[in-house]
Design a protein around this motif. Structure first.
Motif, PDB file in Angstrom:
ATOM      1  N   GLY A 141       0.812  -1.200   0.000  1.00 43.03           N
ATOM      2  CA  GLY A 141       0.000   0.000   0.000  1.00 43.03           C
ATOM      3  C   GLY A 141       0.846   1.250   0.000  1.00 43.03           C
ATOM      4  O   GLY A 141       1.934   1.278   0.598  1.00 43.03           O
ATOM      5  N   ALA A 142       0.374   2.289  -0.685  1.00 40.08           N
ATOM      6  CA  ALA A 142       1.035   3.594  -0.733  1.00 40.08           C
ATOM      7  C   ALA A 142       2.479   3.475  -1.199  1.00 40.08           C
ATOM      8  O   ALA A 142       3.384   4.121  -0.669  1.00 40.08           O
ATOM      9  N   GLY A 143       2.692   2.598  -2.190  1.00 37.67           N
ATOM     10  CA  GLY A 143       4.031   2.467  -2.746  1.00 37.67           C
ATOM     11  C   GLY A 143       4.970   1.626  -1.914  1.00 37.67           C
ATOM     12  O   GLY A 143       6.174   1.601  -2.188  1.00 37.67           O
ATOM     13  N   ASN A 144       4.477   0.921  -0.895  1.00 33.84           N
ATOM     14  CA  ASN A 144       5.309   0.101  -0.028  1.00 33.84           C
ATOM     15  C   ASN A 144       4.889  -1.360  -0.113  1.00 33.84           C
ATOM     16  O   ASN A 144       3.712  -1.672  -0.348  1.00 33.84           O
ATOM     17  N   VAL A 145       5.844  -2.237   0.053  1.00 35.65           N
ATOM     18  CA  VAL A 145       5.592  -3.677   0.075  1.00 35.65           C
ATOM     19  C   VAL A 145       6.134  -4.233   1.373  1.00 35.65           C
ATOM     20  O   VAL A 145       7.263  -3.916   1.777  1.00 35.65           O
ATOM     21  N   TYR A 146       5.338  -5.081   2.051  1.00 32.69           N
ATOM     22  CA  TYR A 146       5.730  -5.685   3.323  1.00 32.69           C
ATOM     23  C   TYR A 146       5.592  -7.198   3.195  1.00 32.69           C
ATOM     24  O   TYR A 146       4.540  -7.698   2.811  1.00 32.69           O
ATOM     25  N   ARG A 147       6.671  -7.922   3.521  1.00 33.72           N
ATOM     26  CA  ARG A 147       6.649  -9.386   3.515  1.00 33.72           C
ATOM     27  C   ARG A 147       7.085  -9.890   4.874  1.00 33.72           C
ATOM     28  O   ARG A 147       7.897  -9.261   5.556  1.00 33.72           O
ATOM     29  N   TYR A 148       6.530 -11.029   5.268  1.00 34.46           N
ATOM     30  CA  TYR A 148       6.805 -11.581   6.591  1.00 34.46           C
ATOM     31  C   TYR A 148       7.849 -12.687   6.474  1.00 34.46           C
ATOM     32  O   TYR A 148       7.678 -13.642   5.696  1.00 34.46           O
ATOM     33  N   LEU A 149       8.922 -12.542   7.229  1.00 28.43           N
ATOM     34  CA  LEU A 149       9.989 -13.543   7.269  1.00 28.43           C
ATOM     35  C   LEU A 149       9.792 -14.379   8.529  1.00 28.43           C
ATOM     36  O   LEU A 149       9.824 -13.851   9.644  1.00 28.43           O
ATOM     37  N   VAL A 150       9.568 -15.683   8.356  1.00 30.61           N
ATOM     38  CA  VAL A 150       9.165 -16.559   9.459  1.00 30.61           C
ATOM     39  C   VAL A 150      10.280 -17.560   9.756  1.00 30.61           C
ATOM     40  O   VAL A 150      10.803 -18.214   8.853  1.00 30.61           O
ATOM     41  N   LEU A 151      10.635 -17.664  11.049  1.00 31.41           N
ATOM     42  CA  LEU A 151      11.550 -18.696  11.529  1.00 31.41           C
ATOM     43  C   LEU A 151      10.766 -19.647  12.434  1.00 31.41           C
ATOM     44  O   LEU A 151      10.072 -19.204  13.353  1.00 31.41           O
ATOM     45  N   THR A 152      10.892 -20.948  12.175  1.00 32.83           N
ATOM     46  CA  THR A 152      10.192 -21.968  12.956  1.00 32.83           C
ATOM     47  C   THR A 152      11.203 -22.904  13.598  1.00 32.83           C
ATOM     48  O   THR A 152      12.173 -23.319  12.956  1.00 32.83           O
ATOM     49  N   ASN A 153      10.977 -23.207  14.864  1.00 35.17           N
ATOM     50  CA  ASN A 153      11.831 -24.145  15.588  1.00 35.17           C
ATOM     51  C   ASN A 153      11.390 -25.565  15.257  1.00 35.17           C
ATOM     52  O   ASN A 153      10.364 -26.041  15.730  1.00 35.17           O
ATOM     53  N   HIS A 154      12.177 -26.248  14.399  1.00 38.11           N
ATOM     54  CA  HIS A 154      11.812 -27.606  14.004  1.00 38.11           C
ATOM     55  C   HIS A 154      12.497 -28.655  14.895  1.00 38.11           C
ATOM     56  O   HIS A 154      12.309 -29.863  14.679  1.00 38.11           O
ATOM     57  N   SER A 155      13.275 -28.207  15.884  1.00 42.73           N
ATOM     58  CA  SER A 155      13.975 -29.160  16.750  1.00 42.73           C
ATOM     59  C   SER A 155      13.065 -29.600  17.892  1.00 42.73           C
ATOM     60  O   SER A 155      11.939 -29.117  18.029  1.00 42.73           O
ATOM     61  N   GLY A 156      13.580 -30.490  18.704  1.00 43.90           N
ATOM     62  CA  GLY A 156      12.819 -30.953  19.867  1.00 43.90           C
ATOM     63  C   GLY A 156      13.192 -30.230  21.146  1.00 43.90           C
ATOM     64  O   GLY A 156      12.798 -30.657  22.230  1.00 43.90           O
ATOM     65  N   THR A 157      13.927 -29.113  21.035  1.00 45.63           N
ATOM     66  CA  THR A 157      14.407 -28.377  22.209  1.00 45.63           C
ATOM     67  C   THR A 157      13.903 -26.941  22.161  1.00 45.63           C
ATOM     68  O   THR A 157      13.917 -26.312  21.097  1.00 45.63           O
ATOM     69  N   THR A 158      13.481 -26.428  23.304  1.00 45.56           N
ATOM     70  CA  THR A 158      13.045 -25.038  23.391  1.00 45.56           C
ATOM     71  C   THR A 158      14.257 -24.111  23.338  1.00 45.56           C
ATOM     72  O   THR A 158      15.287 -24.372  23.964  1.00 45.56           O
ATOM     73  N   CYS A 159      14.135 -23.007  22.604  1.00 42.69           N
ATOM     74  CA  CYS A 159      15.206 -22.016  22.501  1.00 42.69           C
ATOM     75  C   CYS A 159      14.553 -20.644  22.325  1.00 42.69           C
ATOM     76  O   CYS A 159      13.326 -20.524  22.344  1.00 42.69           O
ATOM     77  N   HIS A 160      15.359 -19.602  22.148  1.00 41.25           N
ATOM     78  CA  HIS A 160      14.789 -18.274  21.946  1.00 41.25           C
ATOM     79  C   HIS A 160      15.581 -17.503  20.899  1.00 41.25           C
ATOM     80  O   HIS A 160      16.753 -17.774  20.635  1.00 41.25           O
ATOM     81  N   VAL A 161      14.894 -16.544  20.277  1.00 38.66           N
ATOM     82  CA  VAL A 161      15.529 -15.603  19.349  1.00 38.66           C
ATOM     83  C   VAL A 161      15.258 -14.197  19.865  1.00 38.66           C
ATOM     84  O   VAL A 161      14.250 -13.938  20.522  1.00 38.66           O
ATOM     85  N   THR A 162      16.150 -13.280  19.563  1.00 37.00           N
ATOM     86  CA  THR A 162      15.961 -11.894  19.985  1.00 37.00           C
ATOM     87  C   THR A 162      16.699 -10.966  19.044  1.00 37.00           C
ATOM     88  O   THR A 162      17.811 -11.258  18.617  1.00 37.00           O
ATOM     89  N   GLY A 163      16.050  -9.860  18.702  1.00 39.91           N
ATOM     90  CA  GLY A 163      16.713  -8.842  17.895  1.00 39.91           C
ATOM     91  C   GLY A 163      16.535  -9.050  16.406  1.00 39.91           C
ATOM     92  O   GLY A 163      15.574  -9.656  15.930  1.00 39.91           O
ATOM     93  N   PHE A 164      17.524  -8.558  15.642  1.00 42.41           N
ATOM     94  CA  PHE A 164      17.442  -8.503  14.184  1.00 42.41           C
ATOM     95  C   PHE A 164      18.211  -9.660  13.534  1.00 42.41           C
ATOM     96  O   PHE A 164      19.242 -10.073  14.056  1.00 42.41           O
ATOM     97  N   PRO A 165      17.738 -10.125  12.379  1.00 41.99           N
ATOM     98  CA  PRO A 165      18.533 -11.059  11.595  1.00 41.99           C
ATOM     99  C   PRO A 165      19.419 -10.288  10.618  1.00 41.99           C
ATOM    100  O   PRO A 165      19.227  -9.100  10.395  1.00 41.99           O
ATOM    101  N   GLY A 166      20.386 -10.967  10.043  1.00 41.79           N
ATOM    102  CA  GLY A 166      21.093 -10.430   8.887  1.00 41.79           C
ATOM    103  C   GLY A 166      20.425 -10.979   7.638  1.00 41.79           C
ATOM    104  O   GLY A 166      20.225 -12.194   7.523  1.00 41.79           O
ATOM    105  N   LEU A 167      20.039 -10.128   6.715  1.00 42.61           N
ATOM    106  CA  LEU A 167      19.242 -10.564   5.565  1.00 42.61           C
ATOM    107  C   LEU A 167      19.801  -9.982   4.280  1.00 42.61           C
ATOM    108  O   LEU A 167      20.059  -8.777   4.199  1.00 42.61           O
TER     109      LEU A 167
END
Length: 289
Positions: free
Chosen positions: A168-194
């Motif tokens: 909208g209004a000349g802008n495009v927004y896409r969602y980048l999704v990370l999913t934990n496929h392992s059997g262990t709980t973990c966390h992410v925080t902050g920005f990725p390098g893309l």
């Protein structure tokens, strides 16, 4: 001539009978035993009591003067304690065994080209292509209390995917999704390098810049997802719009990792607008939509 006797007056006359009544013989009573010791002890107690009362009065006067002095003294400058950053203490130290310190948020992710030839393999995500719907798995939780009990997610635990978006209004927004496929709980925080990649693995343009907004660590239990929003400009038919070639793949360095994920996705950098937000819980970007 002899002097007067004891029964005669000095003038030589007989003694006055009233003298026995007017001037009786004084007989002193004997002093009781121990009286002087009791008197000295009583006097000593009185001296101590007076000294204690005097010391208490001095203490009261000193305290009153201090209180009055503080009441009429101008207050000093207020000291402001700055709270720690939300992600402070969550990044593993390089000295910890088996842990890798993440790149600094202000340092761009290395932009060297990644070749898909036989000289080396590129880890790939299992997500869908551009325009695919956001994963429908369970959502992650942004619970800071649980972060201390979980390690930071390693690249090998994550699957990357380019989800849905908006425009909208000349802008495009896409969602980048990370999913934990392992059997262990973990966390992410902050920005990725893309970065954007061509079909042969060559990087297109510069890596994404960081769009700073408030964020918190996201705890990912097995199967849960976190997401951010990739922001670009819309391709226009006008000749004034300058666009780089559209990507065939995207390369992401998850926060705290130096090993990337490469996955299919078509994103076009137009007018040098290519930014990314920090991760949040869920799969509909940050801020969620």
């Amino acid at each position: 001539m002899t002097g007067p006797t004891d029964d005669e007056e000095p003038g030589g006359g007989p003694p006055d009978p009233l003298d026995a009544l007017l001037r009786p013989v004084i007989q002193f009573l004997p002093v009781p035993e121990g009286s002087f010791e009791r008197i000295r002890r009583t006097a000593a107690r009185r001296r101590r009591a007076k000294a204690a009362a005097g010391g208490g009065l001095v203490a009261v006067l000193v305290a009153g003067s201090l209180l009055l002095g503080g009441a009429f003294t101008a207050p000093g400058p207020t000291v402001v304690v700055t709270p720690p950053v939300a992600s402070s203490g969550l990044t593993p130290s390089p000295s910890e065994p088996g842990r890798t310190a993440p790149p600094s948020p202000s340092t761009p992710v290395p932009s060297s080209s990644v070749s898909g030839g036989a000289g080396g393999s590129r880890p790939t995500g299992t997500g869908g292509a551009a325009g695919s719907a956001a994963p429908g798995g369970p959502s992650a939780t942004s619970t800071s209390g649980a972060v201390a009990a979980t390690p930071m997610c390693a690249t090998s635990q994550l699957t990357a995917k380019l989800g849905g978006g908006d425009a909208g209004a000349g802008n495009v927004y896409r969602y980048l999704v990370l999913t934990n496929h392992s059997g262990t709980t973990c966390h992410v925080t902050g920005f990725p390098g893309l970065s954007l990649l061509s079909a042969d693995g060559t990087q297109i343009g510069a890596p994404a810049t960081e769009q700073s907004i408030a964020h918190a660590p996201v705890v990912l239990r097995p199967g849960e997802s976190a997401s951010d929003t990739v922001h670009t400009a819309n391709r226009q038919t006008s000749s004034s719009t300058e666009c780089l070639p559209s990507s065939a793949e995207l390369r992401i360095y998850p926060p705290g990792n130096r090993d990337p994920l490469v996955f299919p996705g078509q994103v076009t950098n137009c007018d040098n607008l290519f930014s990314v937000t920090p991760f949040t819980a869920g799969s509909t970007g940050n801020p969620p939509s």
